[in-house]
Structure formats: structure tokens, C-alpha cells
Write a protein that holds these residues in place. Structure first.
Motif, short mmCIF file in Angstrom:
data_model
loop_
_atom_site.label_atom_id
_atom_site.label_comp_id
_atom_site.label_asym_id
_atom_site.label_seq_id
_atom_site.Cartn_x
_atom_site.Cartn_y
_atom_site.Cartn_z
N ASP A 148 -0.51 4.90 -0.57
CA ASP A 148 -1.43 6.01 -0.88
C ASP A 148 -0.75 7.36 -0.81
N ARG A 172 0.85 -1.19 0.00
CA ARG A 172 0.00 0.00 0.00
C ARG A 172 0.89 1.25 0.00
N TRP A 223 -3.92 2.88 -3.48
CA TRP A 223 -2.87 2.59 -4.44
C TRP A 223 -1.94 1.50 -3.87
N CYS A 241 -4.59 0.19 -8.84
CA CYS A 241 -5.73 0.25 -7.95
C CYS A 241 -6.85 -0.58 -8.56
#
Length: 504
Positions: free
Chosen positions: A448, A446, A497, A490
Motif C-alpha cells: 500500500d 501487500r 494494493w 486490487c
């Protein structure tokens, strides 16, 4: 047609020296029955001590043991007591003359091996004449270059193999064979062939094999003839009536008027050579010299076959105990002797001898197609690929094939399934399509807060429904906070993301 003749005047001696650990040490070949053995040939170190062909064996060996006598007033007064003896002096010498019997079968084996080497230059190689090779070269000049360049290559390769020689090129094999008795490096065109032959003395013109019942050379000399040109000037009918049809046929062969039937050499499809040691070898390092010799012969054999080798076997025959085999495997087909030696030594570093070695055999039962490395004028991708191939060979030789696990691409849309470790070199072809990162994360992470900007995408990958590993992702090329380029994805319609790889 143009025929090359290579004459090897010291083939027996030089072939024997190739089997010795120290070719520079005094050495001679002996011949004859045991009570009356005499020197047949000697190397330079032995000749410098006075050894000559025809000497009795006992006398030649005594030259290395007898002191060099000098008159009392001839001794240098200023010489220090502990000074080394004069170079060439036989007094105090620790060397002795090594000898080996002359072996006619060994000479023929070396001739066949040299014929296999010559097969790399011509498909018409003949062993018709003793101590020599003849081969047709006109059909190869367009490929191998003009004659001066090819001559330089022949001489360089023979010098590397350690064989002295004389060389002549003429328009028929019989003329080339007799001209090499008196010349070295002579290139005769068709118009100048008869004038070149005319200057030959009769004892060098190959007349000795015409009539076994009489010495034709002495007969001609008693008649007043000294050179071939004097025979060419006589009417043929009178010459045939007086000296017979055998002489006329020989003169016709020399002029190219009489066809000469030759048996052509064909190399065997397998290679096997053995090196025998005078004393046991206890360490791998002691095998370097014989390995170099055997691999040189393997390289000559492969060049004659226009082939390479990917795998061969070394057989160590031990003093006590069964033979110890060692398989040498290469990543790709090779035939350069230096490369083969380097890769073989690297693999032997992992081998421990089971006992003292008395004999080493190299056996290559299967040959492979060989593509020479392309030489690039400038540095570029091709040169880089060559460097990587060389490094790959060295790593496999030093570490072993099981240790190196290549990354292999498969025709699979799921990135984590498209690249597998250790799949081997014969996997399926790589999938063509959008660019992929050079490094994939083992597990998507992950990310983001790290994505600064999307540079390209999306590329939708939806696959795996048939095996329960189905995925549905949109992939993007993204710029990271520190400027690196990453491959992120994604799931459509969802937030978040995931980092899947890095671009170099």
C-alpha cells in the motif's frame, strides 16, 4: 550440362591416415603376398626417410633402424656432444615405420562417403570411374554461386576433410574424367572441349578399358599416333575399320556425341561409423581425436542429406565387459562439426567409462530437418536470439536436460497459472495481449505505501470460476518509490494494493 570430376590419387593412404591417432608419424600401406610384401603408398614422414612405392617392406622398415653412415672426415668437428641429431638423420631416431595392409573395400567405402558429401552439391553423383567422382553441377550454380566460388568451396571442404585431389569441369563426364588425368583446375567450355582433348597423350586418354584382349594404346603408338588430336583428324570410317567400334564409341563419349549411362549414388538414410583403437583407451580425454573424426564424417553425411541431427548414440566397446552406450541429446538440430564436438565433449564430462575402450561407434538412426542460421548484417534481435540458442545448447550439454526448467507460457488469464516451470519445450503457444512483466512474484505481496503513481490501467482479469480458483482483480502499471515499474492489482470495491511482478 556441366560435369565436375574429382580425382583422388591418394585416397587409400589418406583414408587410412584419418583413422590414426598421429597422422604425421611415418606410415605406409603394404600390398602383396606375405613373403613379398612391398610398399604401395607412404606419407610424407616416411618418404622423407627414403620410403618409396615398390620397395620391399623389409627394406623400408630397415631404413628406420640402420644408422646413417658417413665418412670419418665428414663429421662436423664443432658439434657439441649433447647436441640433437641433424634433422632427417636416421641415426638415433625413436620413430619406426608403421604399416597397414592395403584394403580395396576400404577405398570403396571412402568413395561412397565422398559421394554422399558431393550429394550436397548435386543430385547426379556417380561412382562410374575408379578413384574418382563425377557429378553434374549446372543445375546448382544458380543456388551455390558462380563456378569460381563453388570451386573454392569444394577445395576448402576437401582440404578440411584431409583428401588431396585434382578437379576439372567439362560438358560431359567422360571428357572431365580424362582431362583430370593431365590438368587441375581446368574449366572447359563447349567450344573449347575438342581442342583441350586434342592435346592429351594417348596413355592419359582413358583408352585402356576399351579392349581387354589387347593394349589399344600400344597398338596406336606403333601406328604413329601420340595424341588424341591425331585420331580426331582421321576419317571416322577408316579409324573404325582399322581399330574397331570400341575406340569410336570412346571418342564419341569424349566429344559428347555418344550418351553415357551412369548409375547415380543415393545416400543411405542412416549414419553409422566405427573407430578402432590400436591400444585400449582408459580416459574420456583420449577419445577427442576419434570423436572429431567421426563427427566430421557425420557432418559431411548430414550436409549431403541437407539434414541435421538432434540425437545420436555413442557405443563404447570395452576390452572386458559389455558395451557401454551413451545417448547424446541436443536442443535443436545441428550439423556443424565444431558445434557437435563441443556439445558432445560437454556431455561426456558427466560420463565415467566402465572399462578400457577398444572401439567407438557413432550411430545416428534418425535425421531431422535443418534450417541454417540466418546471418545478419548488423547486430540486432536476430543475432541476440542466435546467441541465446547457442548458450541454451551449451547449458543443456553441460548440466543435462533435467536440470534446466524453462518458463513456458500457457493460454490462461490467471497470471500465476499462465507461467509454469519445467513444462517442456512443446507447451502451447503463448497468449497474445497486454504486456506482462518479466518477473512474477511467487506470492502477491501487500504494497500500500510503495505505489507512487499509476501509469496505466486498469485491466480487469476475472477467471477460474470452473475449478474453484476464481479471481477478480484490476491490474495497473505503477511507478515505485525508487522509480521502478511494477505490476500491481486490487480487488474491485476494496482497499489495498498487491505487488505481482516487475517490469525490466
Amino acid at each position: 550440362m556441366r560435369w565436375v570430376c574429382l580425382l583422388f590419387p591418394r585416397l587409400a593412404l589418406e583414408g587410412a591416415l584419418r583413422r590414426r591417432a598421429n597422422p604425421e608419424a611415418p606410415f605406409a600401406l603394404i600390398d602383396g603376398p606375405a613373403p613379398r610384401q612391398c610398399i604401395r603408398a607412404a606419407n610424407r614422414a616416411a618418404r622423407d626417410q627414403g620410403v618409396k612405392p615398390g620397395q620391399a617392406r623389409g627394406f623400408a622398415e630397415a631404413l628406420f633402424n640402420a644408422p646413417l653412415f658417413k665418412a670419418p672426415d665428414a663429421a662436423p668437428l664443432s658439434k657439441a656432444p649433447n647436441a640433437a641429431p641433424d634433422r632427417g638423420s636416421r641415426s638415433g631416431s625413436s620413430q619406426r615405420l608403421e604399416t597397414a595392409p592395403f584394403d580395396a573395400e576400404s577405398v570403396e567405402r571412402w568413395r561412397r562417403r565422398l559421394a554422399t558429401w558431393a550429394y550436397g552439391f548435386s543430385a547426379q553423383v556417380s561412382l562410374h570411374y575408379p578413384h574418382a567422382l563425377v557429378f553434374e553441377i549446372a543445375s546448382s550454380l544458380d543456388l551455390l554461386g558462380p563456378w569460381p566460388r563453388l570451386e573454392a568451396r569444394l577445395r576448402a571442404e576437401l582440404a578440411e576433410l584431409g583428401f588431396s585431389h585434382r578437379l576439372v569441369i567439362a560438358h560431359n563426364p567422360a571428357a572431365a574424367r580424362v582431362l583430370v588425368n593431365a590438368h587441375d583446375g581446368l574449366a572447359v567450355d563447349e567450344g573449347g572441349l575438342e581442342s583441350a582433348l586434342a592435346t592429351l597423350r594417348l596413355e592419359r586418354a582413358g583408352l585402356g578399358s576399351i579392349d581387354a584382349d589387347r593394349d589399344i594404346v600400344q597398338t596406336l603408338k606403333r601406328s604413329g599416333f601420340q595424341r588424341l588430336g591425331e585420331l580426331f583428324a582421321l576419317p571416322r570410317s577408316a579409324l573404325a575399320r582399322r581399330f574397331g567400334a570400341g575406340l569410336m564409341r570412346h571418342l564419341g563419349e569424349l566429344r559428347g556425341e555418344w550418351p553415357l549411362a551412369l548409375d547415380y549414388h543415393r545416400p543411405t538414410p542412416r549414419f553409422s561409423r566405427t573407430f578402432e583403437f590400436d591400444r585400449p583407451v582408459y580416459a574420456i580425454t583420449g577419445l577427442t581425436f576419434p570423436l572429431k573424426r567421426l563427427l566430421q564424417e557425420l557432418s559431411v553425411f548430414l550436409m549431403g542429406q541437407d539434414a541435421g541431427v538432434e540425437r545420436f548414440r555413442l557405443m563404447f566397446e570395452l576390452e572386458d565387459g559389455p558395451a557401454q552406450p551413451v545417448e547424446i541429446g541436443l536442443v535443436s538440430a545441428q550439423r556443424d562439426p565444431d558445434t557437435l564436438l563441443e556439445l558432445t565433449r560437454s556431455q561426456l564430462e558427466r560420463v565415467r567409462l566402465a572399462g578400457p575402450v577398444m572401439r567407438l561407434t557413432l550411430f545416428a538412426p534418425r535425421l531431422s530437418a535443418y534450417a541454417p542460421i540466418r546471418r545478419e548484417l548488423l547486430e540486432g534481435p536476430a543475432r541476440q536470439a542466435q546467441a541465446w540458442a547457442t548458450l541454451h545448447q551449451r547449458l543443456v550439454a553441460r548440466l543435462g536436460e533435467p536440470v534446466l526448467k524453462p518458463l513456458v507460457e500457457y493460454r490462461e488469464h490467471r497470471p500465476e497459472m499462465a507461467v509454469l516451470h519445467g513444462a517442456g519445450p512443446r507447451a502451447r503457444d503463448a497468449r497474445a495481449g497486454a504486456p506482462r512483466p518479466g518477473w512474477l512474484a511467487s506470492v502477491p505481496q501487500r504494497c500500500d505505501d510503495d505505489v507512487v503513481q499509476l501509469l496505466a490501467g486498469p485491466e480487469r482479469i476475472e477467471s477460474g470460476w470452473w475449478d474453484g480458483g476464481d479471481i477478480r482483480r484490476d491490474y495497473y502499471l505503477a511507478q515505485w518509490a525508487d522509480g521502478r515499474h511494477a505490476w500491481v492489482w486490487c480487488e474491485p470495491g476494496r482497499q489495498g494494493w498487491y505487488l505481482h511482478g516487475w517490469f525490466g
